[in-house]
Motif scaffolding. Sequence first.
Motif, mmCIF file in Angstrom:
data_model
loop_
_atom_site.group_PDB
_atom_site.id
_atom_site.type_symbol
_atom_site.label_atom_id
_atom_site.label_comp_id
_atom_site.label_asym_id
_atom_site.label_seq_id
_atom_site.Cartn_x
_atom_site.Cartn_y
_atom_site.Cartn_z
ATOM 1 N N SER A 91 -15.782 -112.562 -66.582
ATOM 2 C CA SER A 91 -15.815 -112.594 -68.044
ATOM 3 C C SER A 91 -14.432 -112.403 -68.661
ATOM 4 C CB SER A 91 -16.791 -111.554 -68.583
ATOM 5 O OG SER A 91 -16.402 -110.266 -68.170
ATOM 6 N N TRP A 92 -13.548 -111.688 -68.000
ATOM 7 C CA TRP A 92 -12.199 -111.467 -68.529
ATOM 8 C C TRP A 92 -11.422 -112.784 -68.621
ATOM 9 C CZ3 TRP A 92 -7.863 -112.674 -65.704
ATOM 10 C CH2 TRP A 92 -8.049 -112.907 -64.344
ATOM 11 N N VAL A 93 -11.681 -113.716 -67.693
ATOM 12 C CA VAL A 93 -10.997 -115.016 -67.733
ATOM 13 C C VAL A 93 -11.388 -115.759 -69.006
ATOM 14 C CG1 VAL A 93 -10.772 -117.270 -66.593
ATOM 15 C CG2 VAL A 93 -10.833 -115.186 -65.214
ATOM 16 N N ASP A 94 -12.672 -115.689 -69.334
ATOM 17 C CA ASP A 94 -13.180 -116.354 -70.531
ATOM 18 C C ASP A 94 -12.729 -115.623 -71.793
ATOM 19 O OD1 ASP A 94 -14.547 -118.367 -71.827
ATOM 20 O OD2 ASP A 94 -16.537 -117.531 -71.459
ATOM 21 N N LYS A 95 -12.769 -114.307 -71.751
ATOM 22 C CA LYS A 95 -12.389 -113.511 -72.927
ATOM 23 C C LYS A 95 -10.925 -113.742 -73.316
ATOM 24 C CE LYS A 95 -12.388 -108.823 -74.741
ATOM 25 N NZ LYS A 95 -12.743 -107.426 -74.483
ATOM 26 N N TYR A 96 -10.072 -113.834 -72.303
ATOM 27 C CA TYR A 96 -8.641 -114.025 -72.540
ATOM 28 C C TYR A 96 -8.204 -115.450 -72.224
ATOM 29 C CZ TYR A 96 -8.895 -108.996 -72.815
ATOM 30 O OH TYR A 96 -9.237 -107.723 -73.178
ATOM 31 N N ARG A 97 -9.067 -116.434 -72.515
ATOM 32 C CA ARG A 97 -8.787 -117.837 -72.199
ATOM 33 C C ARG A 97 -7.529 -118.353 -72.883
ATOM 34 N NH1 ARG A 97 -13.084 -117.088 -74.935
ATOM 35 N NH2 ARG A 97 -13.324 -117.843 -77.039
ATOM 36 N N PHE A 98 -7.126 -117.718 -73.976
ATOM 37 C CA PHE A 98 -5.904 -118.142 -74.653
ATOM 38 C C PHE A 98 -4.676 -117.846 -73.797
ATOM 39 C CE2 PHE A 98 -6.787 -113.865 -76.073
ATOM 40 C CZ PHE A 98 -5.555 -113.223 -76.046
ATOM 41 N N LEU A 99 -4.811 -116.952 -72.811
ATOM 42 C CA LEU A 99 -3.722 -116.679 -71.866
ATOM 43 C C LEU A 99 -4.019 -117.210 -70.466
ATOM 44 C CD1 LEU A 99 -2.710 -113.021 -72.807
ATOM 45 C CD2 LEU A 99 -1.436 -115.116 -73.246
ATOM 46 N N THR A 100 -5.282 -117.085 -70.018
ATOM 47 C CA THR A 100 -5.602 -117.466 -68.643
ATOM 48 C C THR A 100 -5.560 -118.973 -68.418
ATOM 49 O OG1 THR A 100 -7.967 -117.354 -69.152
ATOM 50 C CG2 THR A 100 -6.964 -115.423 -68.102
ATOM 51 N N PHE A 101 -5.935 -119.754 -69.411
ATOM 52 C CA PHE A 101 -5.752 -121.200 -69.279
ATOM 53 C C PHE A 101 -5.336 -121.852 -70.593
ATOM 54 C CE2 PHE A 101 -10.270 -120.291 -69.139
ATOM 55 C CZ PHE A 101 -10.879 -121.180 -69.994
ATOM 56 N N LEU A 102 -4.654 -121.060 -71.400
ATOM 57 C CA LEU A 102 -3.992 -121.538 -72.610
ATOM 58 C C LEU A 102 -4.916 -122.393 -73.478
ATOM 59 C CD1 LEU A 102 -0.555 -122.391 -70.993
ATOM 60 C CD2 LEU A 102 -1.268 -120.244 -72.036
ATOM 61 N N ASN A 103 -6.097 -121.855 -73.740
ATOM 62 C CA ASN A 103 -7.092 -122.556 -74.535
ATOM 63 C C ASN A 103 -7.406 -121.724 -75.766
ATOM 64 O OD1 ASN A 103 -9.793 -123.287 -75.502
ATOM 65 N ND2 ASN A 103 -9.793 -124.676 -73.770
ATOM 66 N N SER A 104 -7.328 -122.334 -76.940
ATOM 67 C CA SER A 104 -7.557 -121.616 -78.201
ATOM 68 C C SER A 104 -8.948 -121.845 -78.776
ATOM 69 C CB SER A 104 -6.508 -122.060 -79.229
ATOM 70 O OG SER A 104 -5.252 -121.639 -78.823
ATOM 71 N N SER A 105 -9.870 -122.254 -77.947
ATOM 72 C CA SER A 105 -11.228 -122.487 -78.421
ATOM 73 C C SER A 105 -11.834 -121.186 -78.933
ATOM 74 C CB SER A 105 -12.087 -123.043 -77.286
ATOM 75 O OG SER A 105 -13.423 -123.130 -77.688
ATOM 76 N N LYS A 106 -12.510 -121.288 -80.057
ATOM 77 C CA LYS A 106 -13.178 -120.114 -80.616
ATOM 78 C C LYS A 106 -14.417 -119.754 -79.796
ATOM 79 C CE LYS A 106 -14.446 -118.269 -85.114
ATOM 80 N NZ LYS A 106 -14.542 -118.574 -86.521
ATOM 81 N N MET A 107 -15.052 -120.771 -79.240
ATOM 82 C CA MET A 107 -16.273 -120.567 -78.474
ATOM 83 C C MET A 107 -15.928 -120.300 -77.005
ATOM 84 S SD MET A 107 -19.628 -123.066 -78.024
ATOM 85 C CE MET A 107 -19.756 -123.404 -79.761
ATOM 86 N N ALA A 108 -16.547 -119.274 -76.429
ATOM 87 C CA ALA A 108 -16.333 -118.944 -75.025
ATOM 88 C C ALA A 108 -16.912 -120.046 -74.139
ATOM 89 C CB ALA A 108 -16.997 -117.612 -74.705
ATOM 90 N N TYR A 109 -16.345 -120.211 -72.963
ATOM 91 C CA TYR A 109 -16.825 -121.237 -72.041
ATOM 92 C C TYR A 109 -18.232 -120.938 -71.544
ATOM 93 C CZ TYR A 109 -12.927 -124.392 -71.792
ATOM 94 O OH TYR A 109 -12.006 -125.358 -72.104
ATOM 95 N N ARG A 110 -18.553 -119.676 -71.385
ATOM 96 C CA ARG A 110 -19.914 -119.316 -70.992
ATOM 97 C C ARG A 110 -20.896 -119.749 -72.074
ATOM 98 N NH1 ARG A 110 -23.731 -115.584 -71.455
ATOM 99 N NH2 ARG A 110 -24.878 -115.002 -69.579
ATOM 100 N N GLU A 111 -20.537 -119.490 -73.303
ATOM 101 C CA GLU A 111 -21.347 -119.887 -74.458
ATOM 102 C C GLU A 111 -21.487 -121.409 -74.513
ATOM 103 O OE1 GLU A 111 -21.113 -119.149 -79.319
ATOM 104 O OE2 GLU A 111 -19.517 -118.423 -78.006
ATOM 105 N N MET A 112 -20.367 -122.113 -74.313
ATOM 106 C CA MET A 112 -20.415 -123.581 -74.306
ATOM 107 C C MET A 112 -21.310 -124.090 -73.187
ATOM 108 S SD MET A 112 -16.607 -125.041 -74.987
ATOM 109 C CE MET A 112 -15.498 -123.689 -74.661
ATOM 110 N N GLY A 113 -21.203 -123.464 -72.012
ATOM 111 C CA GLY A 113 -22.017 -123.889 -70.873
ATOM 112 C C GLY A 113 -23.500 -123.763 -71.159
ATOM 113 N N LEU A 114 -23.905 -122.635 -71.750
ATOM 114 C CA LEU A 114 -25.314 -122.448 -72.093
ATOM 115 C C LEU A 114 -25.777 -123.474 -73.122
ATOM 116 C CD1 LEU A 114 -25.400 -118.538 -72.240
ATOM 117 C CD2 LEU A 114 -26.493 -119.998 -70.517
ATOM 118 N N CYS A 115 -24.942 -123.736 -74.121
ATOM 119 C CA CYS A 115 -25.283 -124.754 -75.131
ATOM 120 C C CYS A 115 -25.391 -126.136 -74.493
ATOM 121 C CB CYS A 115 -24.233 -124.785 -76.236
ATOM 122 S SG CYS A 115 -24.363 -123.434 -77.402
ATOM 123 N N ASN A 116 -24.495 -126.424 -73.558
ATOM 124 C CA ASN A 116 -24.529 -127.732 -72.902
ATOM 125 C C ASN A 116 -25.758 -127.890 -72.015
ATOM 126 O OD1 ASN A 116 -22.177 -128.686 -74.089
ATOM 127 N ND2 ASN A 116 -20.879 -127.822 -72.499
#
Length: 164
Positions: A91-116
Motif C-alpha cells: 500500500s505504501w507504493v500506491d500511497k506515495y505513487r508521486f515518488l515511487t513511480f512519479l504519478n500524480s493521479s488523484k485516484m489510487a491504483y488499487r481504487e482504479m483496479g477495483l473500478c476497472n
Amino acid sequence: MKSNVPVFRQLSWASVIVQFLLIGLIIYIFYVLDFWEPFFLGALTYAFLAIVLRNLIPKKHKQGMRLVLRQRFAEAIPFFEKSVDYFTQHSWVDKYRFLTFLNSSKMAYREMGLCNIAFCHSQLGNVQKAKAFYERVRKEYPDNGLAIAALNLINSLEQQNKKL
C-alpha cells in the motif's frame, strides 16, 4: 450493452508540486556537478525515470488496460485482480505513487483496479458482480465519483426493470 472505455485523469496538485521540486532537485544536482546543459539533462533524467517506473511498477494494471481498450474484458479482470492484490500488499507504493513511480493521479491504483474490475463485469453483463465491486469501492473510497455514478445508474436501471 458495450460502450467505449471512459478515460479521464484527475490530478493531485500537491503531488504535482512535489514532482516539480524533484525535477528541480535533479536539475540542481546536474548544475552543482557542473554538467553541460543541466536543465536538459535534468528533464531528460526525470522523463527516463518516469517512463521506466510507470512501466515497471503498475505492470499488471497497464496490461489490463490494454485488454480493456481492445474490449477483451474477461481477459482483463485477472490482471486487475493481480494489480489490486499487489497494491493491497504494498500500500505504501500506491500511497506515495508521486515518488515511487512519479504519478500524480488523484485516484489510487488499487481504487482504479477495483473500478476497472467492476467496469469489466458490467461490460460482460455481470451486473450483480459489477454492483458488488462498485459497492466495495464506495465502502473503501467513499468519494469515488465513478462508483457513485455507476451505482446510481445500476440502481435506477434495476428499479426501471421492476416497473416493467
